[in-house]
Motif scaffolding. Structure first.
Motif, PDB file in Angstrom:
ATOM      1  N   SER A  61       0.884  -0.992  -0.030  1.00  0.00           N
ATOM      2  CA  SER A  61      -0.130   0.022   0.136  1.00  0.00           C
ATOM      3  C   SER A  61       0.850   1.102  -0.041  1.00  0.00           C
ATOM      4  CB  SER A  61      -0.961  -0.004   1.343  1.00  0.00           C
ATOM      5  OG  SER A  61      -0.312   0.388   2.312  1.00  0.00           O
ATOM      6  N   PRO A  62       0.432   2.342  -0.198  1.00  0.00           N
ATOM      7  CA  PRO A  62       1.239   3.460  -0.150  1.00  0.00           C
ATOM      8  C   PRO A  62       1.719   3.871   0.885  1.00  0.00           C
ATOM      9  CG  PRO A  62      -0.965   4.058  -1.353  1.00  0.00           C
ATOM     10  CD  PRO A  62      -0.994   2.735  -0.753  1.00  0.00           C
ATOM     11  N   ASP A  63       1.260   3.397   2.161  1.00  0.00           N
ATOM     12  CA  ASP A  63       1.804   3.565   3.409  1.00  0.00           C
ATOM     13  C   ASP A  63       2.798   2.441   3.806  1.00  0.00           C
ATOM     14  OD1 ASP A  63      -0.105   5.811   3.717  1.00  0.00           O
ATOM     15  OD2 ASP A  63      -1.563   4.620   4.318  1.00  0.00           O
ATOM     16  N   GLY A  64       2.757   1.349   3.358  1.00  0.00           N
ATOM     17  CA  GLY A  64       4.091   0.560   3.606  1.00  0.00           C
ATOM     18  C   GLY A  64       3.396  -0.785   2.990  1.00  0.00           C
ATOM     19  N   THR A  65       4.334  -1.771   3.408  1.00  0.00           N
ATOM     20  CA  THR A  65       4.082  -3.076   2.817  1.00  0.00           C
ATOM     21  C   THR A  65       3.759  -4.293   4.055  1.00  0.00           C
ATOM     22  OG1 THR A  65       5.291  -2.892   0.799  1.00  0.00           O
ATOM     23  CG2 THR A  65       4.863  -4.903   1.384  1.00  0.00           C
ATOM     24  N   THR A  66       2.716  -4.872   3.893  1.00  0.00           N
ATOM     25  CA  THR A  66       2.391  -5.634   5.164  1.00  0.00           C
ATOM     26  C   THR A  66       2.940  -7.143   4.846  1.00  0.00           C
ATOM     27  OG1 THR A  66       0.553  -4.659   5.992  1.00  0.00           O
ATOM     28  CG2 THR A  66       0.843  -6.869   6.591  1.00  0.00           C
ATOM     29  N   VAL A  67       3.624  -7.812   5.626  1.00  0.00           N
ATOM     30  CA  VAL A  67       4.336  -9.178   5.063  1.00  0.00           C
ATOM     31  C   VAL A  67       3.773  -9.980   6.215  1.00  0.00           C
ATOM     32  CG1 VAL A  67       6.213 -10.722   4.971  1.00  0.00           C
ATOM     33  CG2 VAL A  67       6.089  -8.391   3.720  1.00  0.00           C
ATOM     34  N   ARG A  68       3.172 -11.261   6.089  1.00  0.00           N
ATOM     35  CA  ARG A  68       2.869 -12.075   7.097  1.00  0.00           C
ATOM     36  C   ARG A  68       3.277 -13.504   6.567  1.00  0.00           C
ATOM     37  NH1 ARG A  68      -2.073  -9.759   6.438  1.00  0.00           N
ATOM     38  NH2 ARG A  68      -2.994 -11.785   5.775  1.00  0.00           N
ATOM     39  N   VAL A  69       4.238 -14.192   7.379  1.00  0.00           N
ATOM     40  CA  VAL A  69       4.698 -15.434   7.053  1.00  0.00           C
ATOM     41  C   VAL A  69       4.340 -16.586   7.990  1.00  0.00           C
ATOM     42  CG1 VAL A  69       6.991 -16.545   6.932  1.00  0.00           C
ATOM     43  CG2 VAL A  69       6.732 -14.232   5.815  1.00  0.00           C
ATOM     44  N   ASN A  70       4.298 -17.664   7.558  1.00  0.00           N
ATOM     45  CA  ASN A  70       4.117 -18.850   8.363  1.00  0.00           C
ATOM     46  C   ASN A  70       4.828 -20.135   7.738  1.00  0.00           C
ATOM     47  OD1 ASN A  70       2.532 -21.697   8.866  1.00  0.00           O
ATOM     48  ND2 ASN A  70       1.812 -20.258  10.457  1.00  0.00           N
ATOM     49  N   LEU A  71       5.753 -20.686   8.479  1.00  0.00           N
ATOM     50  CA  LEU A  71       6.666 -21.742   7.917  1.00  0.00           C
ATOM     51  C   LEU A  71       6.365 -23.025   9.019  1.00  0.00           C
ATOM     52  CD1 LEU A  71      10.116 -19.779   7.875  1.00  0.00           C
ATOM     53  CD2 LEU A  71       8.377 -20.073   6.042  1.00  0.00           C
ATOM     54  N   THR A  72       6.582 -23.911   8.495  1.00  0.00           N
ATOM     55  CA  THR A  72       6.367 -25.310   9.086  1.00  0.00           C
ATOM     56  C   THR A  72       7.453 -26.261   8.654  1.00  0.00           C
ATOM     57  OG1 THR A  72       5.029 -26.651   7.425  1.00  0.00           O
ATOM     58  CG2 THR A  72       3.801 -25.230   9.091  1.00  0.00           C
ATOM     59  N   GLY A  73       8.040 -27.182   9.661  1.00  0.00           N
ATOM     60  CA  GLY A  73       8.810 -28.208   9.468  1.00  0.00           C
ATOM     61  C   GLY A  73      10.136 -27.489   9.460  1.00  0.00           C
ATOM     62  N   VAL A  74      10.319 -26.174  10.293  1.00  0.00           N
ATOM     63  CA  VAL A  74      11.553 -25.747  10.830  1.00  0.00           C
ATOM     64  C   VAL A  74      12.387 -26.819  11.629  1.00  0.00           C
ATOM     65  CG1 VAL A  74      12.627 -23.712  11.959  1.00  0.00           C
ATOM     66  CG2 VAL A  74      10.584 -23.508  10.485  1.00  0.00           C
ATOM     67  N   PRO A  75      13.673 -26.913  11.415  1.00  0.00           N
ATOM     68  CA  PRO A  75      14.471 -27.793  12.288  1.00  0.00           C
ATOM     69  C   PRO A  75      14.378 -27.490  13.762  1.00  0.00           C
ATOM     70  CG  PRO A  75      15.661 -27.179  10.320  1.00  0.00           C
ATOM     71  CD  PRO A  75      14.373 -26.382  10.371  1.00  0.00           C
ATOM     72  N   ALA A  76      14.221 -28.347  14.668  1.00  0.00           N
ATOM     73  CA  ALA A  76      14.193 -28.251  16.059  1.00  0.00           C
ATOM     74  C   ALA A  76      15.117 -27.569  16.745  1.00  0.00           C
ATOM     75  CB  ALA A  76      13.854 -29.848  16.763  1.00  0.00           C
ATOM     76  N   ASP A  77      16.587 -27.643  16.198  1.00  0.00           N
ATOM     77  CA  ASP A  77      17.812 -27.206  16.740  1.00  0.00           C
ATOM     78  C   ASP A  77      18.120 -25.599  16.344  1.00  0.00           C
ATOM     79  OD1 ASP A  77      18.222 -27.928  14.381  1.00  0.00           O
ATOM     80  OD2 ASP A  77      20.254 -28.899  14.556  1.00  0.00           O
ATOM     81  N   MET A  78      17.115 -25.160  15.372  1.00  0.00           N
ATOM     82  CA  MET A  78      17.264 -23.988  14.755  1.00  0.00           C
ATOM     83  C   MET A  78      16.774 -23.045  15.797  1.00  0.00           C
ATOM     84  SD  MET A  78      16.449 -22.339  11.186  1.00  0.00           S
ATOM     85  CE  MET A  78      18.046 -23.347  10.532  1.00  0.00           C
ATOM     86  N   ALA A  79      17.667 -22.068  16.515  1.00  0.00           N
ATOM     87  CA  ALA A  79      17.096 -21.236  17.388  1.00  0.00           C
ATOM     88  C   ALA A  79      16.622 -19.758  16.982  1.00  0.00           C
ATOM     89  CB  ALA A  79      18.247 -20.793  18.570  1.00  0.00           C
ATOM     90  N   ALA A  80      17.144 -19.384  15.830  1.00  0.00           N
ATOM     91  CA  ALA A  80      16.948 -17.969  15.172  1.00  0.00           C
ATOM     92  C   ALA A  80      16.787 -18.356  13.688  1.00  0.00           C
ATOM     93  CB  ALA A  80      18.035 -17.183  15.435  1.00  0.00           C
ATOM     94  N   LEU A  81      15.771 -17.450  13.108  1.00  0.00           N
ATOM     95  CA  LEU A  81      15.612 -17.413  11.743  1.00  0.00           C
ATOM     96  C   LEU A  81      15.174 -16.120  11.380  1.00  0.00           C
ATOM     97  CD1 LEU A  81      15.740 -19.123   9.106  1.00  0.00           C
ATOM     98  CD2 LEU A  81      13.288 -19.857   9.586  1.00  0.00           C
ATOM     99  N   ASN A  82      15.794 -15.509  10.304  1.00  0.00           N
ATOM    100  CA  ASN A  82      15.538 -13.811  10.128  1.00  0.00           C
ATOM    101  C   ASN A  82      14.890 -13.609   8.699  1.00  0.00           C
ATOM    102  OD1 ASN A  82      16.839 -12.508  12.597  1.00  0.00           O
ATOM    103  ND2 ASN A  82      18.370 -13.573  11.862  1.00  0.00           N
ATOM    104  N   LEU A  83      14.006 -12.950   8.595  1.00  0.00           N
ATOM    105  CA  LEU A  83      13.306 -12.792   7.179  1.00  0.00           C
ATOM    106  C   LEU A  83      13.817 -11.300   6.614  1.00  0.00           C
ATOM    107  CD1 LEU A  83      10.928 -14.328   5.918  1.00  0.00           C
ATOM    108  CD2 LEU A  83       9.527 -12.297   6.440  1.00  0.00           C
ATOM    109  N   TYR A  84      14.260 -11.538   5.184  1.00  0.00           N
ATOM    110  CA  TYR A  84      14.814 -10.372   4.785  1.00  0.00           C
ATOM    111  C   TYR A  84      13.813 -10.257   3.288  1.00  0.00           C
ATOM    112  CZ  TYR A  84      19.157 -11.067   7.196  1.00  0.00           C
ATOM    113  OH  TYR A  84      20.095 -10.996   8.242  1.00  0.00           O
ATOM    114  N   ALA A  85      13.921  -8.914   2.789  1.00  0.00           N
ATOM    115  CA  ALA A  85      13.453  -8.538   1.444  1.00  0.00           C
ATOM    116  C   ALA A  85      14.674  -8.169   0.656  1.00  0.00           C
ATOM    117  CB  ALA A  85      12.533  -7.332   1.574  1.00  0.00           C
ATOM    118  N   VAL A  86      14.676  -8.901  -0.460  1.00  0.00           N
ATOM    119  CA  VAL A  86      15.886  -8.398  -1.283  1.00  0.00           C
ATOM    120  C   VAL A  86      15.340  -7.749  -2.546  1.00  0.00           C
ATOM    121  CG1 VAL A  86      17.798  -9.592  -2.727  1.00  0.00           C
ATOM    122  CG2 VAL A  86      16.888 -10.811  -0.745  1.00  0.00           C
ATOM    123  N   ASP A  87      15.943  -6.835  -2.792  1.00  0.00           N
ATOM    124  CA  ASP A  87      15.530  -5.761  -3.959  1.00  0.00           C
ATOM    125  C   ASP A  87      16.366  -6.095  -5.247  1.00  0.00           C
ATOM    126  OD1 ASP A  87      18.205  -4.561  -4.110  1.00  0.00           O
ATOM    127  OD2 ASP A  87      17.417  -2.615  -3.214  1.00  0.00           O
TER     128      ASP A  87
END
Length: 319
Positions: free
Chosen positions: A76-102
């Motif tokens: 939208s003109p005011d910003g971009t809304t991003v909602r994410v849902n992931l399943t099957g993430v490894p149990a030993d993964m403590a941190a995961l970051n989301l990036y937008a690539v232009d």
């Protein structure tokens, strides 16, 4: 079993193994006319429409068996809304970051995902003017630029109806003739494909046009004839009316963009006063257009021999 038969079978198995190994190593790399696009879909930057919610599949890395991902994006003109849902993430993964690539490969950190029992979620409205981007989820927290080598757990696929925006590179300002294909310049364009295979071969079809906010041709008709002379080439004919708004010294230029992001200049025309009607016809200017599908758009350019589009899109062609 005879020794000769065993030898023949062994040679056949070896040949098949070598072929499979070679097939697994095929990678398309960036050249002067191609977008970076590896077989696993490394480059998936697209331009998201304003005011339309888009559902995007997030493709997991091959090592995550059974994992799934999905994003909902609303620009939208005011910003971009991003909602994410992931399943099957490894149990030993403590941190995961989301990036937008232009389109330049520059990353914008959207934020960390919340991980619980193998499920990762994220939701934000980013005030930055995110327009053309792909999404990646990575355990790294300090990515500045994207390359195929960065650790990626999930990446966005290309939504149906949207085209890949080419990786931006600086053009060398060479002059090209109509019909020569060139790569993207520092002004990327995201144009949807017209669906050429669905048009009747050998028959002229009129396609609809979508004008930009500012345009110089108040009435335009576009006609496309696939396999025009039964030679595999497509004829594109554009008629422009009421060209009084075209500035002096500027040229209306018609472009075709292929699915790999390369551009073909189909022709240019100027405002020649009265009658203020002009035409670009690939059959008359001997432009050999043999793409299996392409998008069409119109810009104003400073000359008739520009290497690639640089002006604003004033008209998109849609089916």
């Amino acid at each position: 079993m005879s020794k000769k038969l065993i030898s023949l079978l062994g040679a056949a198995i070896l040949a098949l193994s070598m072929a499979a190994l070679a097939a697994g190593q095929v990678v398309t790399t960036q050249t002067a006319t191609k977008v970076v696009q590896n077989p696993d879909g490394t480059w998936t930057v697209v331009e998201y429409p304003v005011g339309k919610e888009v559902i995007v599949d997030l493709t997991p890395t091959a090592t995550l068996k059974g994992a799934t991902g999905r994003a909902t994006i609303l620009r939208s003109p005011d910003g971009t809304t991003v909602r994410v849902n992931l399943t099957g993430v490894p149990a030993d993964m403590a941190a995961l970051n989301l990036y937008a690539v232009d389109p330049t490969g520059t990353t914008t950190l959207l934020g960390p995902l919340t991980i619980e029992n193998g499920v990762a979620t994220f939701a934000t409205t980013n005030p930055l003017p995110l327009e053309r981007f792909m999404i990646i989820a990575s355990p790294s927290s300090d990515l500045a630029t994207f390359t195929p080598e960065v650790p990626v757990i999930f990446r966005s696929a290309v939504p149906t109806g949207l085209a890949i925006v080419p990786l931006v590179r600086k053009d060398d300002d060479k002059i090209v003739a109509a019909g020569e294909r060139v790569a993207a310049t520092t002004s990327p364009y995201a144009i949807p494909m017209i669906g050429l295979p669905s048009l009747p071969a050998g028959k002229e079809s009129e396609v609809h046009v979508n004008f930009g906010d500012t345009y110089h041709a108040k009435r335009t008709t576009i006609f496309i004839t696939p396999n025009y002379k039964h030679d595999g080439m497509t004829r594109v004919k554009a008629k422009f009316h009421e060209l009084s708004g075209v500035p002096d010294g500027a040229f209306l230029t018609l472009w075709a963009v292929a699915s790999d992001g390369t551009f073909t200049r189909l022709g240019s025309t100027a405002n020649n006063g009265k009658p203020n009607v002009a035409e670009i016809d690939t059959d008359k200017n001997n432009t050999n257009l043999t793409l299996s599908d392409f998008g069409l758009f119109l810009t104003t350019e400073p000359s008739m021999t520009v290497a690639a589009p640089s002006g604003p899109v004033i008209l998109r062609i849609i089916k």
